[in-house]
Design an enzyme around this catalytic site. Sequence first.
Site, PDB file in Angstrom:
ATOM      1  N   GLU A   1       8.423 -14.564 -10.729  1.00 25.72           N
ATOM      2  CA  GLU A   1       7.645 -13.414 -10.279  1.00 25.72           C
ATOM      3  C   GLU A   1       7.315 -12.426 -11.388  1.00 25.72           C
ATOM      4  OE1 GLU A   1       9.500 -11.399  -6.929  1.00 25.72           O
ATOM      5  OE2 GLU A   1      11.440 -11.359  -7.918  1.00 25.72           O
TER       6      GLU A   1
ATOM      7  N   TRP B   1      -2.751  -2.586  -1.874  1.00 26.87           N
ATOM      8  CA  TRP B   1      -2.412  -4.003  -2.061  1.00 26.87           C
ATOM      9  C   TRP B   1      -3.395  -4.723  -1.153  1.00 26.87           C
ATOM     10  CZ3 TRP B   1      -0.698  -8.205   0.854  1.00 26.87           C
ATOM     11  CH2 TRP B   1      -0.167  -9.264   0.119  1.00 26.87           C
TER      12      TRP B   1
ATOM     13  N   LYS C   1      13.196 -14.723 -10.024  1.00 28.54           N
ATOM     14  CA  LYS C   1      12.973 -13.613 -10.976  1.00 28.54           C
ATOM     15  C   LYS C   1      12.029 -14.044 -12.089  1.00 28.54           C
ATOM     16  CE  LYS C   1      14.189 -11.351  -8.823  1.00 28.54           C
ATOM     17  NZ  LYS C   1      14.302 -10.979  -7.611  1.00 28.54           N
TER      18      LYS C   1
ATOM     19  N   ARG D   1       4.139  -0.135  -4.520  1.00 29.04           N
ATOM     20  CA  ARG D   1       3.758  -0.673  -3.219  1.00 29.04           C
ATOM     21  C   ARG D   1       2.396  -1.372  -3.237  1.00 29.04           C
ATOM     22  NH1 ARG D   1       6.763   1.091   1.058  1.00 29.04           N
ATOM     23  NH2 ARG D   1       5.048   0.469   2.398  1.00 29.04           N
TER      24      ARG D   1
ATOM     25  N   HIS E   1      16.379 -36.953  -7.651  1.00 27.79           N
ATOM     26  CA  HIS E   1      15.584 -37.459  -6.533  1.00 27.79           C
ATOM     27  C   HIS E   1      14.140 -36.967  -6.594  1.00 27.79           C
ATOM     28  CE1 HIS E   1      19.113 -39.230  -4.786  1.00 27.79           C
ATOM     29  NE2 HIS E   1      19.752 -38.072  -4.876  1.00 27.79           N
TER      30      HIS E   1
ATOM     31  N   LYS F   1       6.233  -4.546  -3.249  1.00 27.61           N
ATOM     32  CA  LYS F   1       7.657  -4.384  -2.975  1.00 27.61           C
ATOM     33  C   LYS F   1       7.973  -4.549  -1.506  1.00 27.61           C
ATOM     34  CE  LYS F   1      11.805  -2.745  -4.334  1.00 27.61           C
ATOM     35  NZ  LYS F   1      12.369  -4.004  -4.807  1.00 27.61           N
TER      36      LYS F   1
ATOM     37  N   CYS G   1       0.840  -1.195   0.000  1.00 27.78           N
ATOM     38  CA  CYS G   1       0.000   0.000   0.000  1.00 27.78           C
ATOM     39  C   CYS G   1       0.878   1.249   0.000  1.00 27.78           C
ATOM     40  CB  CYS G   1      -0.959   0.089   1.181  1.00 27.78           C
ATOM     41  SG  CYS G   1      -2.201  -1.183   1.186  1.00 27.78           S
TER      42      CYS G   1
ATOM     43  N   ASN H   1      -2.246   1.653   5.644  1.00 27.26           N
ATOM     44  CA  ASN H   1      -1.351   0.588   5.197  1.00 27.26           C
ATOM     45  C   ASN H   1      -1.133  -0.332   6.379  1.00 27.26           C
ATOM     46  OD1 ASN H   1       0.737  -1.020   4.279  1.00 27.26           O
ATOM     47  ND2 ASN H   1       2.297   0.579   4.482  1.00 27.26           N
ATOM     48  N   GLY H   2      -1.467  -1.608   6.247  1.00 26.14           N
ATOM     49  CA  GLY H   2      -1.266  -2.548   7.354  1.00 26.14           C
ATOM     50  C   GLY H   2      -2.517  -3.357   7.587  1.00 26.14           C
TER      51      GLY H   2
ATOM     52  N   GLU I   1      17.620 -17.694  -6.900  1.00 25.95           N
ATOM     53  CA  GLU I   1      17.280 -16.300  -7.199  1.00 25.95           C
ATOM     54  C   GLU I   1      16.885 -16.133  -8.668  1.00 25.95           C
ATOM     55  OE1 GLU I   1      16.436 -13.879  -5.584  1.00 25.95           O
ATOM     56  OE2 GLU I   1      16.724 -12.154  -6.875  1.00 25.95           O
TER      57      GLU I   1
HETATM   58  C1  G6P Z   1       8.876  -8.767  -1.304  1.00 25.77           C
HETATM   59  C2  G6P Z   1       9.539  -8.179  -2.527  1.00 25.77           C
HETATM   60  C3  G6P Z   1      10.868  -8.886  -2.783  1.00 25.77           C
HETATM   61  C4  G6P Z   1      11.754  -8.813  -1.548  1.00 25.77           C
HETATM   62  C5  G6P Z   1      11.040  -9.338  -0.304  1.00 25.77           C
HETATM   63  C6  G6P Z   1      11.815  -9.002   0.966  1.00 25.77           C
HETATM   64  O1  G6P Z   1       8.498 -10.074  -1.550  1.00 25.77           O
HETATM   65  O2  G6P Z   1       8.706  -8.308  -3.655  1.00 25.77           O
HETATM   66  O3  G6P Z   1      11.520  -8.264  -3.871  1.00 25.77           O
HETATM   67  O4  G6P Z   1      12.907  -9.560  -1.768  1.00 25.77           O
HETATM   68  O5  G6P Z   1       9.761  -8.717  -0.174  1.00 25.77           O
HETATM   69  O6  G6P Z   1      11.827  -7.609   1.109  1.00 25.77           O
HETATM   70  P1  G6P Z   1      12.924  -6.798   1.877  1.00 25.77           P
HETATM   71  O7  G6P Z   1      12.533  -5.372   1.699  1.00 25.77           O
HETATM   72  O8  G6P Z   1      12.873  -7.239   3.313  1.00 25.77           O
HETATM   73  O9  G6P Z   1      14.242  -7.117   1.267  1.00 25.77           O
END
Ligand code: G6P
Length: 609
Positions: A488, A74, A485, A27, A504, A604, A2, A100-101, A481
Amino acid sequence: MCGIAGYVGKKNAVEVVFDQLKRLEYRGYDSAGIAFPQNGGIGVLKRAGKLVNLESVLGQAPSDARYAIAHSRWATHGAPTDENAHPHFDEHEDVAVIHNGIIENYLELKEDLEKRGHVFRSQTDTEVAAHVIGHEYADGGPLEEAVRRAVKQFRGAYALVVISRREPGKIVAVRNASPLVIGLGKGENMLASDIPALLPYTREVLVMEENSIATLTDDTVAVTDGDGRELPFHPQHIDWDLASAERGGYEHFLLKEIHEQPHVIRQCQAGRFNEDGSVHLEGVFSEHVWMEIDRVNIIACGTAFHAGLMGKTLFEQMLRLPTDVYYSSEFRYGDPVLSPKSLAIFISQSGETADTLAALRLCKSKRIRTLGIVNVLGSSIARECDRTLYTQAGPEISVASTKAYTAQVIVLTLLAMYIAQIQEMPGVRLQDWAKALSNLSGLADEALKTECEVLEIAEKVQDMKLAFFLGRGADANLALEGALKLKEIAYVPTQESPAGEMKHGPLALVEPGVVAFFGATDPSVSDKIVSNIREVQARGGTVVAFTTEDETIVPRASDYVLRVPTSGEEFLSSLLTIIPMQLMAYHVARLRGCEIDQPRNLAKSVTVE
Ligand code: G6P
């Protein structure tokens, strides 16, 4: 999670908060709304979906409003509809609230209010908060006192921003575990969830403390605690370049942030080497503490968790220091065994992730030493850790994290070198590491030059039905990682594991249409990787290898090859492969027509559990 914006001053407030919201859309983008003074009351415009939907009706807002609040959502409680979009009114439309929250006890509060005759128009916890505030306000103002009384009844995490039709020109904000930053101007003041939204208007910012309440007018800002005591405040000057929070000619923030990595690699090393080449980390624990630490626990979520895995590899290989990596959400409820001599490292780009923050507080309550590796200045995790190392990567806007990951791994590398230096670890060639780090930015530039080949391969594999990501050692961490990517931003289902684990179980999924991306930068296991490649190809899978320019046997076995330069340190060669992996995810997502900077269902900064 948010986005919140608010402005009071002399400008067209609707225009300002909408501009701020655009800078915060990463956000949350399920709906957006705005509240402003209108005809002696409060006008609200809100629409489900992205900001463009709100923009299409913005002409209905007055251009002479001098204060306004705005929100991008969000969704947590209630579907992303117009009705559930913020702002929300109280019963009598005296106040409008954005949030937000999560208000965890909203159902109890709602039932109580319903018994008193309140009628709700949405399914949100926010509307309940608005009604509670309105109810308190009916008993008397000023607005900040009503908000203070109301929040005493709330459980959960929230940043709430409120305006009232009875007190024009005033914005009240309260912060509890969700971020809020105030921007101080001349004849104008503002607030937002994140600093980048404020940068075009002011460089003087005040990060709100936990449980504080702020009252903003055009020429005053007062901050008080939960009991109404005035709090002293110390604004910070932000010298980020505005361009770094804008797209700067790139089609997407994600692509820009991938391309910023050579600069970020330099930036996060800046000021962290002495003239004699030794590592200098300002403000970390004193030497005797580093001598005493017997175990490291790294705690993080998402991409930051993956950076933590790279930290484990390094701490164990370089320092022989036992290291565990935990998901924050598991750690906080998992009753972990913690040695009193251990160090807990919290990695977070935003510094606000709810689970990571809760895990940090748990460690603090057990008197465990805590160290943050954080990007956002003044964020909660940065402030609450005993010590913090900033990643110095600049604002990261795209939801999928790229440059922050690289910076986190570099900071972990510097930290490992620093500990090795203090502990005088035999066999650690610190000068070689320092040299490899100083060359890394140039090598990252070279790695970016794979982009044309990445695009060609992406065109061939874009329709894959499943993507495997495999590797051994540090490459296995990178595989996680790389998979995240692609998953997502391109919505490709992925299966990630150490290459040796493939037989396995996961191998059962390989058939034509499956693409296996192999990280293969460690020459000591090249022949094992080639065997795994053959196993995939024998079952009809296609293989793309991310390897180094020196590797000879993996390229011959693979269908497609992307080569990064070889660093003096194998660990760093492995790290460089994240660049073509990120580019692969980006180009596949673009070819598949995905919303790259705002992937569906994600946000984010995850400030709820
Ligand atoms: C969300 C974001 C990711 C991030 C994760 C942890 O899932 O989309 O990109 O890696 O949060 O966030 P932080 O701000 O704690 O690194």
